[in-house]
Design an enzyme around this catalytic site. Structure first.
Site, PDB file in Angstrom:
ATOM      1  N   GLY A  40       0.844  -1.188   0.000  1.00  0.00           N
ATOM      2  CA  GLY A  40       0.000   0.000   0.000  1.00  0.00           C
ATOM      3  C   GLY A  40       0.884   1.243   0.000  1.00  0.00           C
ATOM      4  O   GLY A  40       1.464   1.568  -1.032  1.00  0.00           O
ATOM      5  N   SER A 107       6.690  -4.226  -2.337  1.00  0.00           N
ATOM      6  CA  SER A 107       6.199  -2.899  -2.696  1.00  0.00           C
ATOM      7  C   SER A 107       6.375  -1.969  -1.481  1.00  0.00           C
ATOM      8  O   SER A 107       7.479  -1.848  -0.958  1.00  0.00           O
ATOM      9  CB  SER A 107       4.751  -2.997  -3.160  1.00  0.00           C
ATOM     10  OG  SER A 107       4.321  -1.802  -3.755  1.00  0.00           O
ATOM     11  N   TRP A 108       5.303  -1.302  -1.015  1.00  0.00           N
ATOM     12  CA  TRP A 108       5.424  -0.536   0.232  1.00  0.00           C
ATOM     13  C   TRP A 108       5.913  -1.430   1.368  1.00  0.00           C
ATOM     14  O   TRP A 108       6.610  -0.979   2.268  1.00  0.00           O
ATOM     15  CB  TRP A 108       4.092   0.116   0.604  1.00  0.00           C
ATOM     16  CG  TRP A 108       4.011   0.493   2.055  1.00  0.00           C
ATOM     17  CD1 TRP A 108       3.320  -0.167   3.032  1.00  0.00           C
ATOM     18  CD2 TRP A 108       4.687   1.581   2.702  1.00  0.00           C
ATOM     19  NE1 TRP A 108       3.510   0.455   4.242  1.00  0.00           N
ATOM     20  CE2 TRP A 108       4.353   1.523   4.071  1.00  0.00           C
ATOM     21  CE3 TRP A 108       5.546   2.583   2.259  1.00  0.00           C
ATOM     22  CZ2 TRP A 108       4.831   2.441   5.004  1.00  0.00           C
ATOM     23  CZ3 TRP A 108       6.027   3.502   3.180  1.00  0.00           C
ATOM     24  CH2 TRP A 108       5.677   3.432   4.532  1.00  0.00           C
ATOM     25  N   ASP A 264       8.084  -4.215 -14.056  1.00  0.00           N
ATOM     26  CA  ASP A 264       7.351  -3.571 -12.969  1.00  0.00           C
ATOM     27  C   ASP A 264       7.291  -2.077 -13.262  1.00  0.00           C
ATOM     28  O   ASP A 264       8.322  -1.397 -13.268  1.00  0.00           O
ATOM     29  CB  ASP A 264       8.075  -3.838 -11.644  1.00  0.00           C
ATOM     30  CG  ASP A 264       7.302  -3.353 -10.432  1.00  0.00           C
ATOM     31  OD1 ASP A 264       6.426  -2.491 -10.589  1.00  0.00           O
ATOM     32  OD2 ASP A 264       7.597  -3.845  -9.325  1.00  0.00           O
ATOM     33  N   HIS A 292       4.615  -6.059 -11.438  1.00  0.00           N
ATOM     34  CA  HIS A 292       4.760  -5.690 -10.029  1.00  0.00           C
ATOM     35  C   HIS A 292       4.205  -6.720  -9.056  1.00  0.00           C
ATOM     36  O   HIS A 292       4.678  -6.827  -7.926  1.00  0.00           O
ATOM     37  CB  HIS A 292       4.042  -4.348  -9.801  1.00  0.00           C
ATOM     38  CG  HIS A 292       4.106  -3.850  -8.400  1.00  0.00           C
ATOM     39  ND1 HIS A 292       5.295  -3.465  -7.801  1.00  0.00           N
ATOM     40  CD2 HIS A 292       3.137  -3.652  -7.460  1.00  0.00           C
ATOM     41  CE1 HIS A 292       5.054  -3.062  -6.561  1.00  0.00           C
ATOM     42  NE2 HIS A 292       3.756  -3.168  -6.327  1.00  0.00           N
TER      43      HIS A 292
END
Length: 313
Positions: A40, A107-108, A264, A292
């Protein structure tokens, strides 16, 4: 991926006057502890992510970050910074009486994993990271202003549609105003468009089910508002902080495997490459036919292999 197992513990942890976090534990009660750090920010944990871990060996800990998933209050931005989340992870480790644990994030989740490990390097046994993201201005500009837009023009048209022409010089700022509007419909329309943009660009072969997720108001509201809040504030970090030499020195001893999709366009490979340059000891696996998402075949395979490798450390 491994078969899904049900959590044997689900509970709440109050971390401030405002925030109460939801966590779940699955797998082996006496297994090797690993914390799954969701993306996120604002995405929350989903049960399918337990399948990255052998349930006979791992003790898998899910934590919904502030305002995300089943944590309350949903989508709340007060007392919600990177460093609040780092403190929350450490509170949970202490609460569960775990001395050291493994860290898995994409990711985050890779951002927060790096921030946590640099803050508490003596508590991390290994890291498995995917889709490296360090919240530098260039990374945010590529995805939200000028970059990915050249590859997904039809999805980009939908993303920019809620924003009036005069405000399009800074889409993150323009969205910030709408995502914090007092008008429910303005806020939710912006949240759906923001979330749909990420879902539409996360895989080499886009899955319509992922895009449908962005249409769910509660999920989209938390996801979009919290993401935008963090990005507008540049992650509450110095520009490039996570890649600074003095920060990398703190974690250089931690065995780390990175899995990165070649295509990505949410968290482009250039950031993973920069991490490898400042931290050559990591293992960087580039998946030649992936974007991604952790749900693409080559990426999934390498993530499971990484957790299998580290469980015996």
């Amino acid at each position: 991926m491994y078969n899904l197992t049900k959590p044997f513990e689900a509970a709440k942890l109050k971390v401030s006057d405002i925030h109460t976090l939801h966590y779940e534990i699955s797998g082996n009660r006496d297994g090797v502890p690993v914390i799954f750090v969701h993306g996120g920010p604002g995405g929350g944990c989903i049960e399918q992510d337990r399948a990255f871990f052998n349930p006979e060996k791992w003790k898998v800990i899910f934590l919904d970050q502030r305002g995300a998933g089943k944590s309350t209050p949903s989508a709340n931005l007060e007392e919600n910074t990177t460093w609040d989340l780092v403190k929350d992870m450490e509170r949970l480790r202490e609460h569960l009486k775990i001395d050291k644990w493994h860290v898995f994030g994409g990711s985050w989740g890779s951002t927060l994993s790096l921030a946590y490990s640099q803050s508490h390097p003596d508590r991390v046994k290994s890291m498995v990271l995917r889709g490296i993201f360090t919240l530098r201005k260039s990374e945010l500009h590529f995805f939200y202003q000028n970059g990915t837009s050249h590859l997904f023009p039809e999805a980009w048209e939908e993303f920019i549609a809620p924003i009036p022409e005069p405000e399009r010089g800074d889409f993150m700022l323009a969205y910030h105003a709408q995502l914090n509007s007092v008008d429910d419909e303005t806020r939710l329309r912006a949240a759906r468009a923001w979330s749909k943009w990420e879902m539409a660009t996360s895989k080499l072969h886009v899955n319509p089910a992922d895009i449908a997720e962005a249409e769910k108001d509660d999920w989209a509201n938390a996801f979009a508002r919290i993401e935008n809040h963090y990005f507008i504030n540049e992650g509450f970090m110095r520009e490039g902080q996570l890649l600074e030499k003095q920060e990398i020195e703190k974690i250089r001893h931690i065995p780390t495997i990175v899995v990165q999709g070649r295509y990505d366009v949410v968290c482009p490979i250039t950031t993973a490459w920069q991490l490898k340059k400042v931290w050559p000891e990591i293992t960087l696996n580039i998946v030649p036919d992936a974007g991604h998402s952790s749900r693409e075949r080559g990426t999934t395979k390498l993530l499971v292999e990484a957790t299998d490798k580290f469980v015996d450390l």
